[in-house]
Design a protein around this motif. Structure first.
Motif, PDB file in Angstrom:
ATOM      1  N   TYR A 113     -10.541  10.399   2.182  1.00 53.10           N
ATOM      2  CA  TYR A 113      -9.993   9.454   3.148  1.00 53.10           C
ATOM      3  C   TYR A 113     -11.136   8.920   4.005  1.00 53.10           C
ATOM      4  CZ  TYR A 113      -5.042  10.499   2.318  1.00 53.10           C
ATOM      5  OH  TYR A 113      -3.799  10.607   1.762  1.00 53.10           O
ATOM      6  N   THR A 114     -10.960   7.732   4.585  1.00 53.37           N
ATOM      7  CA  THR A 114     -11.948   7.208   5.521  1.00 53.37           C
ATOM      8  C   THR A 114     -11.855   7.988   6.829  1.00 53.37           C
ATOM      9  OG1 THR A 114     -10.444   5.579   6.503  1.00 53.37           O
ATOM     10  CG2 THR A 114     -11.642   4.924   4.497  1.00 53.37           C
ATOM     11  N   GLU A 118      -7.659   6.402   6.367  1.00 54.35           N
ATOM     12  CA  GLU A 118      -7.154   5.515   5.322  1.00 54.35           C
ATOM     13  C   GLU A 118      -7.573   6.045   3.950  1.00 54.35           C
ATOM     14  OE1 GLU A 118      -6.835   0.679   4.637  1.00 54.35           O
ATOM     15  OE2 GLU A 118      -8.484   1.512   5.810  1.00 54.35           O
ATOM     16  N   VAL A 120      -8.982   6.329   0.282  1.00 55.85           N
ATOM     17  CA  VAL A 120      -9.919   5.603  -0.578  1.00 55.85           C
ATOM     18  C   VAL A 120      -9.402   5.729  -2.003  1.00 55.85           C
ATOM     19  CG1 VAL A 120     -12.296   5.408  -1.389  1.00 55.85           C
ATOM     20  CG2 VAL A 120     -11.831   6.135   0.970  1.00 55.85           C
ATOM     21  N   SER A 151     -11.207   1.018  -3.572  1.00 57.92           N
ATOM     22  CA  SER A 151     -10.666   0.141  -2.537  1.00 57.92           C
ATOM     23  C   SER A 151      -9.933   1.003  -1.524  1.00 57.92           C
ATOM     24  CB  SER A 151      -9.706  -0.894  -3.140  1.00 57.92           C
ATOM     25  OG  SER A 151      -8.601  -0.244  -3.753  1.00 57.92           O
ATOM     26  N   THR A 152      -9.646   0.424  -0.380  1.00 52.75           N
ATOM     27  CA  THR A 152      -8.769   1.075   0.580  1.00 52.75           C
ATOM     28  C   THR A 152      -7.438   0.328   0.614  1.00 52.75           C
ATOM     29  OG1 THR A 152      -9.603  -0.251   2.428  1.00 52.75           O
ATOM     30  CG2 THR A 152     -10.723   1.850   1.980  1.00 52.75           C
ATOM     31  N   GLU A 155      -7.452  -3.261   2.062  1.00 55.98           N
ATOM     32  CA  GLU A 155      -8.239  -4.284   1.390  1.00 55.98           C
ATOM     33  C   GLU A 155      -7.438  -4.966   0.293  1.00 55.98           C
ATOM     34  OE1 GLU A 155     -12.673  -2.214   1.665  1.00 55.98           O
ATOM     35  OE2 GLU A 155     -11.451  -1.995  -0.144  1.00 55.98           O
TER      36      GLU A 155
END
Length: 276
Positions: A113-114, A118, A120, A151-152, A155
């Motif tokens: 996760y970011t 979020e 990934v 991507s997240t 995005e």
């Protein structure tokens, strides 16, 4: 952030169970008013023990109108969750007029996760429908390049180039098929999705559907010595292959058996919706 370990949840769901029972939940507005609602499913093992859920992501008021107008052609994204509600897979279906496509995504390294929480996402597989006048056909692909497609959630989602994937298996069944074998390059079944018949009343008047997803296939080998047949597993599917088979089951339900596909549970789709 997830409330449970997504890597353990994904492996428990797909590697600890060779058969899953996936059931689409009842949509009351869809039944009585023809109102298109988001799809939701429960996942159980053969003994009826709950294992997880699949739910289409809510996308706001514009998405609701898109469901009514475009129905099976509309784009959507759904989450596969463990029993704790933690997402372990993402399945994404872009807009399509004819042949449907569905991409399968998981967390990078099954857990990343970011810092903002979020996910990934790593796109690693794809289901492609091939329209045919009297056949139900799909091609299933897995990414074969070491380069990841990341991507997240926030995005724009990637459209991977076709040369990033290699065909894993295919489906080629009759116009009114309820059983979908997944065939390898030799034409041997290695997995299957079977639409269960639950009675005429339930099939005609409700919008539920149940699918038995089998991640292995057995064949019977005859011994030269005793001439007795012995069941042997054709081959064991990997984690990614099983995730792709599960996603294909959702795509099959959406294309042919949901009420909004005009199948009304019996599989008698119109020719146009057979290629939605």
């Amino acid at each position: 952030m997830p409330s449970s370990n997504p890597e353990k949840g994904l492996k428990h769901l797909l590697l600890n169970n060779n058969t899953l029972v996936v059931t689409r939940k009842l949509e009351m507005l869809s039944i009585f008013m023809g109102f298109e609602q988001s799809n939701r499913y429960t996942i159980e093992n053969e003994a009826g023990e709950p294992l997880g859920y699949i739910a289409e992501e809510p996308r706001g008021i514009l998405s609701m109108f898109a469901r009514q107008i475009f129905r099976t052609h509309r784009p959507f994204r759904a989450l596969v969750m463990d029993l704790h509600g933690s997402p372990i897979l993402w399945i994404r279906r872009p807009f399509a007029w004819i042949n449907s496509r569905m991409f399968v995504q998981r967390l990078k390294d099954l857990r990343e996760y970011t810092p903002e929480g979020e996910p990934v996402l790593d796109t690693f597989a794809e289901v492609q429908q091939e329209w045919h006048l009297w056949r139900r056909r799909y091609h299933l692909f897995l990414r074969d390049q070491p380069k990841r497609i990341l991507s997240t959630i926030s995005e724009p989602q990637p459209e991977p180039p076709t040369d990033s994937f290699t065909q894993f298996t295919k489906i080629d069944e009759g116009l009114l098929a309820w059983h979908f074998n997944m065939l390898d390059a030799r034409g041997i079944p290695i997995a299957s999705v079977n639409r269960a018949f639950r009675g005429f009343g339930r099939e005609i008047f409700t919008d539920t559907g149940q699918y038995v997803v089998t991640f292995d296939s057995t064949r019977r080998d005859v011994s030269d010595s005793d001439q007795t047949s012995q069941p042997t597993v054709v081959r064991n599917l990997t984690l990614d292959e099983r995730a792709l088979v599960l996603a294909a089951a959702v795509n099959i339900d959406y294309d042919y058996f949901s009420r909004h596909s005009d199948g009304h549970g019996l599989g008698f789709s119109t020719l146009w919706n057979s290629g939605s």
